[in-house]
Scaffold this motif. Structure first.
Motif, PDB file in Angstrom:
ATOM      1  N   GLU B  58       0.835  -1.204   0.000  1.00 20.96           N
ATOM      2  CA  GLU B  58       0.000   0.000   0.000  1.00 20.96           C
ATOM      3  C   GLU B  58       0.864   1.247   0.000  1.00 20.96           C
ATOM      4  O   GLU B  58       1.711   1.408   0.871  1.00 20.96           O
ATOM      5  N   PRO B  59       0.666   2.160  -0.949  1.00 17.11           N
ATOM      6  CA  PRO B  59       1.390   3.419  -0.860  1.00 17.11           C
ATOM      7  C   PRO B  59       0.792   4.247   0.269  1.00 17.11           C
ATOM      8  O   PRO B  59      -0.359   4.036   0.640  1.00 17.11           O
ATOM      9  N   SER B  60       1.588   5.112   0.829  1.00 19.02           N
ATOM     10  CA  SER B  60       1.085   5.934   1.920  1.00 19.02           C
ATOM     11  C   SER B  60      -0.106   6.739   1.435  1.00 19.02           C
ATOM     12  O   SER B  60      -0.041   7.439   0.444  1.00 19.02           O
ATOM     13  N   ARG B  61      -1.222   6.610   2.158  1.00 16.28           N
ATOM     14  CA  ARG B  61      -2.427   7.380   1.821  1.00 16.28           C
ATOM     15  C   ARG B  61      -2.081   8.869   1.828  1.00 16.28           C
ATOM     16  O   ARG B  61      -2.474   9.614   0.953  1.00 16.28           O
ATOM     17  N   ASP B 142      -7.875   5.440  -6.751  1.00 19.56           N
ATOM     18  CA  ASP B 142      -8.095   5.676  -5.317  1.00 19.56           C
ATOM     19  C   ASP B 142      -6.933   5.204  -4.465  1.00 19.56           C
ATOM     20  O   ASP B 142      -7.025   5.151  -3.244  1.00 19.56           O
ATOM     21  N   GLY B 143      -5.835   4.848  -5.132  1.00 22.56           N
ATOM     22  CA  GLY B 143      -4.633   4.482  -4.385  1.00 22.56           C
ATOM     23  C   GLY B 143      -4.513   3.022  -4.034  1.00 22.56           C
ATOM     24  O   GLY B 143      -3.572   2.632  -3.362  1.00 22.56           O
ATOM     25  N   SER B 144      -5.468   2.209  -4.483  1.00 25.36           N
ATOM     26  CA  SER B 144      -5.359   0.773  -4.187  1.00 25.36           C
ATOM     27  C   SER B 144      -4.282   0.146  -5.065  1.00 25.36           C
ATOM     28  O   SER B 144      -4.240   0.408  -6.263  1.00 25.36           O
ATOM     29  N   PRO B 145      -3.415  -0.680  -4.475  1.00 23.93           N
ATOM     30  CA  PRO B 145      -2.358  -1.291  -5.276  1.00 23.93           C
ATOM     31  C   PRO B 145      -2.907  -2.360  -6.201  1.00 23.93           C
ATOM     32  O   PRO B 145      -3.787  -3.122  -5.808  1.00 23.93           O
ATOM     33  N   LEU B 146      -2.412  -2.381  -7.411  1.00 24.59           N
ATOM     34  CA  LEU B 146      -2.839  -3.396  -8.369  1.00 24.59           C
ATOM     35  C   LEU B 146      -1.730  -4.407  -8.613  1.00 24.59           C
ATOM     36  O   LEU B 146      -1.950  -5.606  -8.608  1.00 24.59           O
TER      37      LEU B 146
END
Lengths: 196, 195
Positions: B58-61, B142-146
């Motif tokens: 997860e990248p930092s929100r 939305d920042g969700s990792p793929l």
């Protein structure tokens, strides 16, 4: 075991409180069912539908006394979920065929996840664990990365670190304890299933 | 059998971790799942593995929000940098090139370029002194990792074929040192893909 006993009692009781039994089944199998379905169907929303439908069918079977041996309940839930997934897979396959016959060039899979199991972890939980990981020592973090992100064999990680597998297991156990300790200090009990 | 203490899958958790990472064969996965439905210890350990994986990918929100909605101070600082650079450019000859890093990094700026071709995202970047590995990461809006790929090279290719077409995607490259610390990162960049 406690959950199994509660299911036993609820199923055996005269009134068979539907809500209580549904709650027990959900608590016990919700994560497993979503994992099971998400891996096959690669879509967290569809996985949730499969989990709900499985719980509904198992509940029905318990009420109708179609599950004789409650020790075999996990296997019954597993088989029910597998049948629902197979049915879903066949439906999706037919839909694909229909789209192809109509010459559609669009992708028919709308919610395909690259990492379907990670996608089941909600945002709050991710942030919570990520914050705790950032508070750990870099060597602990790197160890957990090799084990859980790269998913390397224990022997391979041990070789990379120049230690034996037994020592690696101890190091991993301590790292996980430290992670759990940080998580516990930060937020108390996690609101999601399970817990690091 | 007391599941809390005796479980082959949890005692030697190689397969459990690989299952969480999607790196097992179908038959291995089926066998493990059948066991999982009856083993509370494996359920707990699997959730743990999934949470750690999700968190590490997860990248930092905060960093994503910062990137998408830069603060007033950041905009002001960026404007000041542009003014100063523009002034310097006026003073220097046209032959000179001033390289202004987008983000300060003591190990050097990671500059990456990408090309979408043949259903893949091909990414190239410069080497960063002190970096042991590089991680190429792909995110939804939305920042969700793929997807994420780790390599020691300075180039990588990520297949986009299984991902939904049309939706905007974002990518970046991070340099990681021997301690697992991110020492430099390229900015998040959007991939525009036709529907």
């Amino acid at each position: 075991l406690a959950s199994r006993e509660r299911i036993n009692r609820l199923t055996a009781s005269a009134d068979r409180s539907a809500d209580a039994l549904a709650t027990e089944l959900t608590e016990r199998f919700w994560l497993r069912l979503r994992v099971f379905a998400a891996r096959r169907l690669r879509d967290r929303n569809v996985a949730e539908d499969v989990a709900q439908e499985t719980i509904r069918r198992v509940l029905e079977a318990l009420r109708e006394k179609r599950v004789d041996n409650l020790d075999a309940l996990p296997a019954f839930v597993f088989q029910t979920a597998r049948n629902i997934c197979l049915h879903h897979g066949r439906s999706a396959h037919r839909e694909t065929g229909a789209l192809r016959r109509f010459g559609s060039s669009q992708s028919f899979v709308t919610g395909e996840e690259a990492d379907p199991l990670s996608a089941l972890i909600d945002r709050n939980r991710r942030e919570q664990v990520r914050g705790a990981l950032e508070a750990m020592r870099p060597e602990d973090r790197e160890l957990l990365r090799m084990l859980y992100v790269d998913a390397l064999d224990t022997a391979e990680v041990a070789a990379r670190l120049g230690i034996d597998s037994g020592a690696l297991r101890v190091r991993k156990h301590r790292a996980l304890q430290r992670l759990a300790g940080i998580l516990g200090n930060v937020s108390g009990r996690s609101g999601t299933e399970g817990g690091v | 059998v007391n599941e809390a203490f005796e479980c082959l899958y949890a005692d030697d958790d190689d397969l459990l971790r690989k299952y969480a990472a999607g790196k097992v064969t179908e038959s291995e996965a089926e066998r493990f799942e059948e066991h999982l439905f009856g083993c509370d210890r494996c359920r707990t350990e699997l959730e743990q593995a999934m949470a750690i994986r999700a968190a590490m990918q997860e990248p930092s929100r905060a960093s994503l929000l910062q990137w998408r909605f830069p603060s007033v101070a950041f905009v002001a600082a960026a404007a000041a940098v542009i003014v100063v650079v523009f002034g310097l450019l006026q003073l220097r000859s046209r032959d000179q090139v001033i390289v202004q890093p987008v983000r300060g990094a003591k190990h050097g700026e990671l500059a990456a370029t990408a090309l979408v071709s043949g259903g893949s995202l091909s990414v190239n970047w410069n080497s960063i002194p002190g970096a042991r590995d590089y991680t190429v990461q792909l995110f939804t809006a939305d920042g969700s990792p793929l997807q994420s790929m780790r390599t020691s090279d300075s180039t990588a290719s990520l297949p986009l074929g299984s991902l939904p077409s049309g939706a905007p995607l974002y990518w970046r490259v991070q340099a990681i040192d021997e301690n697992g610390v991110v020492i430099s990162s390229s900015p998040l960049q959007r991939i525009a893909r036709p529907r």
